[in-house]
Design a protein around this motif. Structure first.
Motif, short mmCIF file in Angstrom:
data_model
loop_
_atom_site.label_atom_id
_atom_site.label_comp_id
_atom_site.label_asym_id
_atom_site.label_seq_id
_atom_site.Cartn_x
_atom_site.Cartn_y
_atom_site.Cartn_z
N LEU A 6 0.85 -1.18 0.00
CA LEU A 6 0.00 0.00 0.00
C LEU A 6 0.89 1.24 0.00
CD1 LEU A 6 -2.85 1.27 0.28
CD2 LEU A 6 -2.52 1.16 2.77
N LEU A 31 -0.84 -1.10 -4.44
CA LEU A 31 -2.10 -0.44 -4.11
C LEU A 31 -1.80 1.06 -3.99
CD1 LEU A 31 -2.19 -3.45 -3.04
CD2 LEU A 31 -3.78 -2.63 -1.30
N ALA A 33 -2.70 4.76 -3.11
CA ALA A 33 -3.66 5.39 -2.21
C ALA A 33 -3.37 6.87 -2.06
CB ALA A 33 -3.62 4.72 -0.84
N ARG A 37 -9.59 9.56 -4.77
CA ARG A 37 -9.70 8.27 -5.44
C ARG A 37 -9.60 8.42 -6.95
NH1 ARG A 37 -11.51 3.24 -4.02
NH2 ARG A 37 -12.14 1.92 -5.78
N GLU A 41 -7.04 6.46 -9.33
CA GLU A 41 -7.50 5.64 -10.45
C GLU A 41 -6.84 6.07 -11.76
OE1 GLU A 41 -11.68 6.23 -10.14
OE2 GLU A 41 -11.98 4.47 -8.83
N GLU A 54 -4.50 -1.57 -7.76
CA GLU A 54 -5.71 -1.13 -7.08
C GLU A 54 -5.57 0.34 -6.71
OE1 GLU A 54 -6.70 -3.53 -3.72
OE2 GLU A 54 -6.22 -5.42 -4.75
N HIS A 56 -7.06 3.27 -4.06
CA HIS A 56 -7.76 3.40 -2.78
C HIS A 56 -7.80 4.86 -2.36
CE1 HIS A 56 -7.97 -0.91 -1.53
NE2 HIS A 56 -6.97 -1.00 -2.40
N LEU A 58 -7.66 7.26 0.67
CA LEU A 58 -7.14 7.15 2.03
C LEU A 58 -6.63 8.50 2.49
CD1 LEU A 58 -4.92 4.30 3.42
CD2 LEU A 58 -4.36 6.68 3.90
N ALA A 67 -9.49 1.86 6.74
CA ALA A 67 -8.83 1.89 5.44
C ALA A 67 -7.90 0.70 5.26
CB ALA A 67 -8.05 3.20 5.28
N ARG A 70 -9.78 -2.52 4.75
CA ARG A 70 -10.26 -2.61 3.36
C ARG A 70 -9.13 -2.96 2.39
NH1 ARG A 70 -10.41 2.14 0.91
NH2 ARG A 70 -10.93 3.10 2.93
N ALA A 71 -7.96 -2.39 2.59
CA ALA A 71 -6.86 -2.58 1.63
C ALA A 71 -6.08 -3.87 1.88
CB ALA A 71 -5.91 -1.38 1.71
#
Length: 371
Positions: A6, A31, A33, A37, A41, A54, A56, A58, A67, A70-71
């Motif tokens: 992450l 991931l 973060a 978001r 993305e 991914e 996220h 955060l 958080a 979830r991750a």
């Protein structure tokens, strides 16, 4: 097993460098973060990776337990500064989630107190590392590499000169400005003395780069190194702009802070950063790091070693990012069995650090000599 890494602030300045380095690694699922978001993305879509990425949302000031639940990270890399304004809540949340933790902190107190989490980290079987960056990781590695060549190490004088044409974010600018003109405790003549941020104006002549200006800065080394290298009588760390005009401008502002005309410059970071960008066309993408080690050689004569790193093509930011990259890879592969909480010392040696910079537009210069 693929480790879930992450990367907090993953679409930001330093986070972007780390993401691009780790994304192709087959042992890492990245991931990305950040508070936005949509930005996470968008960054994910532009990144080539060995595994599906991914995104996220955060916020480090938000509910981190939720958080991280979830991750489900195995490793957390925290790049969101300025760390001068933070406590260890992100590291504590990572420990609670059973995840290893690395950060790029350069804040003196933040890094030097990371050991307070040692018992909790050991209980959860994770590694927690503060300052996985140029200071204190690279700086200690340079000293440790050259230390056997000294009978006694007396002084360290070193610094970082930034390139004008480089990615620089608001957080980094705010971190630097937070101590401009402010008192800093340093080791001089074997005792603690007070200097002021961005003062003690001096110049250093670099290979390739010529003369660069520097002023005193506050970093974790100023607390860590006197204990680590007990023969030291003097330590100075400084930083500087590539453009002398900008450096002298910051030096002038430091006096306004020191004299009390301005409380602190970090609240003006956005405007000052915007102003600095206007000068980009007068600068380059060349930055540098230097360290001068002085003391006594085995033959009893005064000895001095000058060590330089010169980065071109805007590759300088890879240098502070490299410890987090290397340690994340080691943890992902199960090649690092250290556990507990500590500053980033004794985890990477200089040859490993410099070897990781191979392939970048970066050159190392060494000038050993008797004084």
């Amino acid at each position: 097993m693929v480790a879930r890494v992450l990367l907090i602030g993953g679409y930001g300045n330093f986070g972007g460098y780390i993401a691009r380095a780790l994304a192709p690694d087959r042992d890492v699922r990245l991931l990305i973060a950040g508070r936005s978001r949509s930005r996470a993305e968008a960054f994910v879509r532009a990144l080539d990776a060995a595994h599906a990425l991914e995104a996220h949302a955060l916020d480090i000031d938000g509910d981190l337990d939720e958080a991280f639940t979830r991750a489900r990270p195995d490793i957390v890399v925290h790049t969101v500064g300025p760390f001068q304004r933070q406590d260890h809540r992100v590291a504590r949340a990572a420990i609670a989630a059973g995840a290893h933790y690395l950060d790029l902190a350069d804040a003196r107190r933040f890094v030097c107190t990371i050991g307070e989490l040692d018992e909790a980290a050991r209980a959860r079987g994770v590694l927690v590392v503060g300052g996985a960056s140029s200071v204190p990781c690279l700086t200690a590695a340079v000293v440790d590499h050259h230390l056997p060549g000294f009978a006694r190490l007396d002084a360290l004088d070193y610094g970082i000169s930034a390139a004008q044409q480089t990615n620089r974010g608001l957080a980094t600018t705010s971190a630097v400005l937070s101590y401009v003109g402010k008192p800093i405790a340093v080791l001089r003549d074997g005792i603690s003395r007070t200097v002021h941020g961005w003062q003690d104006l001096h110049a250093v002549r670099y290979p390739e780069l010529g003369w660069r200006l520097f002023g005193d800065c506050d970093i974790p080394d100023l607390d860590l190194f006197p204990a680590r290298y007990p023969t030291l009588r003097r330590i100075r760390f400084a930083a500087g702009h590539e453009l002398k005009l900008l450096h002298l401008g910051t030096w002038g502002l430091s006096w306004l802070v020191r004299l009390g005309a301005i409380r602190s410059l970090d609240r003006h970071a956005g405007r000052l950063l915007g102003l600095a960008f206007l000068f980009d066309r007068f600068g380059s993408g060349r930055s540098g790091f230097h360290m001068v080690l002085s003391g006594e050689g085995p033959d009893g004569r005064p000895k001095r070693v000058r060590f330089f790193i010169v980065a071109r093509s805007g590759h300088g930011p890879y240098i502070p990012c490299m410890p987090a990259i290397l340690l994340a890879r080691k943890l992902a592969r199960g090649d690092l069995d250290r556990r507990g909480a500590m500053p980033c010392l004794d985890l990477l040696d200089l040859d490993e650090y410099l070897g990781a910079l191979a392939g970048l537009d970066i050159t190392v210069h060494r000038e050993p000599a008797h004084a």
